[in-house]
Design an enzyme around this catalytic site. Structure first.
Site, PDB file in Angstrom:
ATOM      1  N   ARG A 139       2.633 -13.727  -6.360  1.00 51.17           N
ATOM      2  CA  ARG A 139       0.720 -13.361  -4.907  1.00 51.17           C
ATOM      3  C   ARG A 139       1.901 -14.361  -3.293  1.00 51.17           C
ATOM      4  O   ARG A 139       1.716 -15.120  -3.311  1.00 51.17           O
ATOM      5  CB  ARG A 139       0.161 -14.623  -5.565  1.00 51.17           C
ATOM      6  CG  ARG A 139      -0.987 -14.618  -6.006  1.00 51.17           C
ATOM      7  CD  ARG A 139      -1.502 -14.944  -7.342  1.00 51.17           C
ATOM      8  NE  ARG A 139      -2.048 -15.865  -6.373  1.00 51.17           N
ATOM      9  CZ  ARG A 139      -2.955 -16.891  -7.245  1.00 51.17           C
ATOM     10  NH1 ARG A 139      -3.655 -16.803  -8.310  1.00 51.17           N
ATOM     11  NH2 ARG A 139      -4.323 -17.858  -6.127  1.00 51.17           N
ATOM     12  N   ARG A 176     -16.090 -25.736  -3.463  1.00 52.46           N
ATOM     13  CA  ARG A 176     -14.418 -25.436  -2.538  1.00 52.46           C
ATOM     14  C   ARG A 176     -14.501 -26.725  -1.380  1.00 52.46           C
ATOM     15  O   ARG A 176     -14.061 -26.990  -0.471  1.00 52.46           O
ATOM     16  CB  ARG A 176     -13.631 -24.361  -2.418  1.00 52.46           C
ATOM     17  CG  ARG A 176     -12.225 -24.724  -3.414  1.00 52.46           C
ATOM     18  CD  ARG A 176     -12.141 -23.317  -2.946  1.00 52.46           C
ATOM     19  NE  ARG A 176     -10.182 -22.578  -3.427  1.00 52.46           N
ATOM     20  CZ  ARG A 176     -10.055 -22.363  -4.812  1.00 52.46           C
ATOM     21  NH1 ARG A 176     -10.887 -21.754  -4.930  1.00 52.46           N
ATOM     22  NH2 ARG A 176      -8.581 -22.240  -4.375  1.00 52.46           N
ATOM     23  N   LYS A 229      -5.992 -24.939 -12.851  1.00 50.83           N
ATOM     24  CA  LYS A 229      -7.051 -24.635 -13.007  1.00 50.83           C
ATOM     25  C   LYS A 229      -7.163 -23.439 -14.173  1.00 50.83           C
ATOM     26  O   LYS A 229      -8.392 -23.266 -16.143  1.00 50.83           O
ATOM     27  CB  LYS A 229      -7.668 -24.775 -12.034  1.00 50.83           C
ATOM     28  CG  LYS A 229      -8.183 -26.066 -11.486  1.00 50.83           C
ATOM     29  CD  LYS A 229      -9.004 -25.967 -10.378  1.00 50.83           C
ATOM     30  CE  LYS A 229      -8.320 -25.026  -9.231  1.00 50.83           C
ATOM     31  NZ  LYS A 229      -7.222 -25.122  -8.280  1.00 50.83           N
ATOM     32  N   ARG A 233       6.288 -19.701  -9.426  1.00 46.23           N
ATOM     33  CA  ARG A 233       4.434 -19.004 -10.278  1.00 46.23           C
ATOM     34  C   ARG A 233       4.787 -17.095  -9.778  1.00 46.23           C
ATOM     35  O   ARG A 233       5.150 -16.877  -8.984  1.00 46.23           O
ATOM     36  CB  ARG A 233       3.323 -19.137  -9.646  1.00 46.23           C
ATOM     37  CG  ARG A 233       2.621 -19.082 -10.065  1.00 46.23           C
ATOM     38  CD  ARG A 233       1.276 -20.060 -10.420  1.00 46.23           C
ATOM     39  NE  ARG A 233       0.545 -19.331  -9.172  1.00 46.23           N
ATOM     40  CZ  ARG A 233      -0.783 -20.152  -9.465  1.00 46.23           C
ATOM     41  NH1 ARG A 233      -1.515 -20.577  -9.985  1.00 46.23           N
ATOM     42  NH2 ARG A 233      -1.487 -19.838  -8.114  1.00 46.23           N
ATOM     43  N   ARG A 267      -2.420 -24.197   1.907  1.00 44.79           N
ATOM     44  CA  ARG A 267      -3.652 -24.408   0.953  1.00 44.79           C
ATOM     45  C   ARG A 267      -4.430 -26.084   0.096  1.00 44.79           C
ATOM     46  O   ARG A 267      -5.206 -26.771   0.264  1.00 44.79           O
ATOM     47  CB  ARG A 267      -3.178 -23.909   0.331  1.00 44.79           C
ATOM     48  CG  ARG A 267      -3.700 -22.203  -0.379  1.00 44.79           C
ATOM     49  CD  ARG A 267      -2.592 -21.598  -0.789  1.00 44.79           C
ATOM     50  NE  ARG A 267      -3.118 -21.250  -1.735  1.00 44.79           N
ATOM     51  CZ  ARG A 267      -2.895 -20.914  -3.571  1.00 44.79           C
ATOM     52  NH1 ARG A 267      -1.385 -20.814  -3.445  1.00 44.79           N
ATOM     53  NH2 ARG A 267      -3.186 -21.231  -4.503  1.00 44.79           N
TER      54      ARG A 267
HETATM   55  P1  AMP Z   1      -8.127 -19.651  -6.341  1.00 42.51           P
HETATM   56  O1  AMP Z   1      -7.142 -18.024  -7.103  1.00 42.51           O
HETATM   57  O2  AMP Z   1      -8.977 -20.522  -7.267  1.00 42.51           O
HETATM   58  O3  AMP Z   1      -6.696 -20.049  -6.364  1.00 42.51           O
HETATM   59  O4  AMP Z   1      -8.302 -18.644  -5.439  1.00 42.51           O
HETATM   60  C1  AMP Z   1      -8.081 -17.510  -4.103  1.00 42.51           C
HETATM   61  C2  AMP Z   1      -7.727 -17.926  -2.902  1.00 42.51           C
HETATM   62  O5  AMP Z   1      -9.223 -16.925  -2.767  1.00 42.51           O
HETATM   63  C3  AMP Z   1      -8.611 -19.256  -2.376  1.00 42.51           C
HETATM   64  O6  AMP Z   1      -7.138 -20.164  -1.538  1.00 42.51           O
HETATM   65  C4  AMP Z   1      -9.455 -19.138  -0.730  1.00 42.51           C
HETATM   66  O7  AMP Z   1      -9.103 -18.090  -0.420  1.00 42.51           O
HETATM   67  C5  AMP Z   1     -10.058 -17.687  -1.744  1.00 42.51           C
HETATM   68  N1  AMP Z   1     -11.427 -18.687  -2.504  1.00 42.51           N
HETATM   69  C6  AMP Z   1     -11.352 -19.167  -4.132  1.00 42.51           C
HETATM   70  N2  AMP Z   1     -12.325 -19.638  -4.212  1.00 42.51           N
HETATM   71  C7  AMP Z   1     -13.130 -19.769  -3.191  1.00 42.51           C
HETATM   72  C8  AMP Z   1     -14.055 -20.962  -2.966  1.00 42.51           C
HETATM   73  N3  AMP Z   1     -15.207 -21.640  -3.733  1.00 42.51           N
HETATM   74  N4  AMP Z   1     -14.241 -20.736  -1.705  1.00 42.51           N
HETATM   75  C9  AMP Z   1     -13.767 -20.427  -0.540  1.00 42.51           C
HETATM   76  N5  AMP Z   1     -12.593 -19.393  -0.496  1.00 42.51           N
HETATM   77  C10 AMP Z   1     -12.447 -19.751  -1.917  1.00 42.51           C
END
Ligand code: AMP
Length: 225
Positions: free
Chosen positions: A161, A88, A13, A128, A172
Site C-alpha cells: 500500500r 479519527r 484494527k 505488510r 501517519r
Molecule cells: P485505514 O485503512 O483506516 O488506515 O485508512 C487509510 C487512510 O484512509 C488513512 O490514512 C486516511 O488517509 C484515510 N481515512 C480513513 N478513515 C479516515 C477518517 N475517519 N478520517 C480521515 N481520513 C480517513
C-alpha cells in the site's frame, strides 16, 4: 453490540474488526476500505481521497462525517456495528456522539483500544502486503510462497500500500499522536474504553477483547460459528 475499534496504524484494527464482525454477527464498517473502494472505482470521492491517502494525511471531516452518517442510517446497522478507522479527529468524535445520541445508542457504544509500541508497529507496517484480489493483508515475512495469496490463491497479486512506505508511515503516526489520540481521552472520561494489548497473537487479542466485553456487559457473549 455497538463498537468502535481504536488504535495506531498497523496495530491490527482491521484484522480484529473482521474477526469480531463475523463472531458477533455485526457489520464491519471500515472508512479506510470505503475510501479504497472509491479510489479503485475512480469516483469523485475516490479521486479526491487518493492523493490525501497516499501522503498518509486525513480526508476532511466533512467528507468522512457524511460517509458515516449515510452508512449508519442503513438498516443493516440497526442491530449493531463495528466502526474501524472512525472517528479519527475530535470533530469526528463530536459528530458521531451526536448521531449516537439521536439514535439512543450513546449508552451502548464501547471503544476497544488496541495498544502497541510505535517502533514495533513501524516494522510491522513496512512488512505488510495486501492482496489486490481479496484485499486480505499479510505480513510478507510470514508468507511461504511469495507469489501466491494464501487466502484466495491469486498469483502475483501482492502489493505494498502506498501509505505503508516508511516516510508515509511516520507521517501517519505523527498525525495519529497529535490529532487522533486525544479521542481516547475523550472516551476514557466517559468510561467507555476497554484496553487490550494488540501486540500478541491474533487469536489471543480476539480472546482478550471478547473476555473484556463479556466482563464489561456482565453477561456471556453469543458468538456465531
Ligand atoms: P485505514 O485503512 O483506516 O488506515 O485508512 C487509510 C487512510 O484512509 C488513512 O490514512 C486516511 O488517509 C484515510 N481515512 C480513513 N478513515 C479516515 C477518517 N475517519 N478520517 C480521515 N481520513 C480517513
Amino acid at each position: 453490540m455497538y463498537l468502535i475499534i481504536f488504535g495506531a496504524p498497523g496495530v491490527g484494527k482491521g484484522t480484529q474488526a473482521k474477526i469480531l464482525s463475523s463472531k458477533l454477527g455485526i457489520p464491519h464498517i471500515s472508512t479506510g476500505d470505503i475510501l479504497r473502494a472509491a479510489v479503485k472505482a475512480q469516483t469523485v470521492l475516490g479521486m479526491k481521497a487518493q492523493k490525501i491517502m497516499s501522503r498518509g494525511e486525513l480526508v476532511s471531516d466533512e467528507i468522512m462525517i457524511g460517509i458515516i452518517k449515510d452508512t449508519l442510517s442503513d438498516p443493516k446497522c440497526s442491530k449493531g456495528f463495528l466502526l474501524d478507522g472512525f472517528p479519527r479527529t475530535l470533530a469526528q468524535a463530536a459528530a458521531i456522539d451526536e448521531l449516537l445520541k439521536e439514535l439512543n445508542l450513546m449508552e451502548k457504544i464501547l471503544v476497544v483500544s488496541l495498544k502497541a509500541d510505535e517502533e514495533e508497529l513501524i516494522v510491522r507496517l513496512t512488512n505488510r502486503r495486501a492482496c489486490s484480489k481479496c484485499q486480505e493483508i499479510f505480513n510478507y515475512k510470514d508468507i511461504k510462497d511469495k507469489d501466491v495469496c494464501p487466502n484466495c490463491g491469486a498469483v502475483d497479486s501482492f502489493y505494498h500500500r502506498s501509505d505503508d512506505q516508511e516516510d508515509v508511515i511516520r507521517n501517519r503516526f505523527k498525525i495519529f499522536q497529535s490529532v487522533t489520540l486525544p479521542i481516547l481521552e475523550h472516551y476514557e472520561k466517559m468510561g467507555k474504553v476497554i484496553s487490550v494489548d494488540g501486540f500478541q497473537h491474533v487469536e489471543k487479542v480476539t480472546e482478550d477483547i471478547l473476555h473484556s466485553l463479556a466482563k464489561r456487559s456482565g453477561k456471556e457473549i453469543t458468538i456465531s460459528t
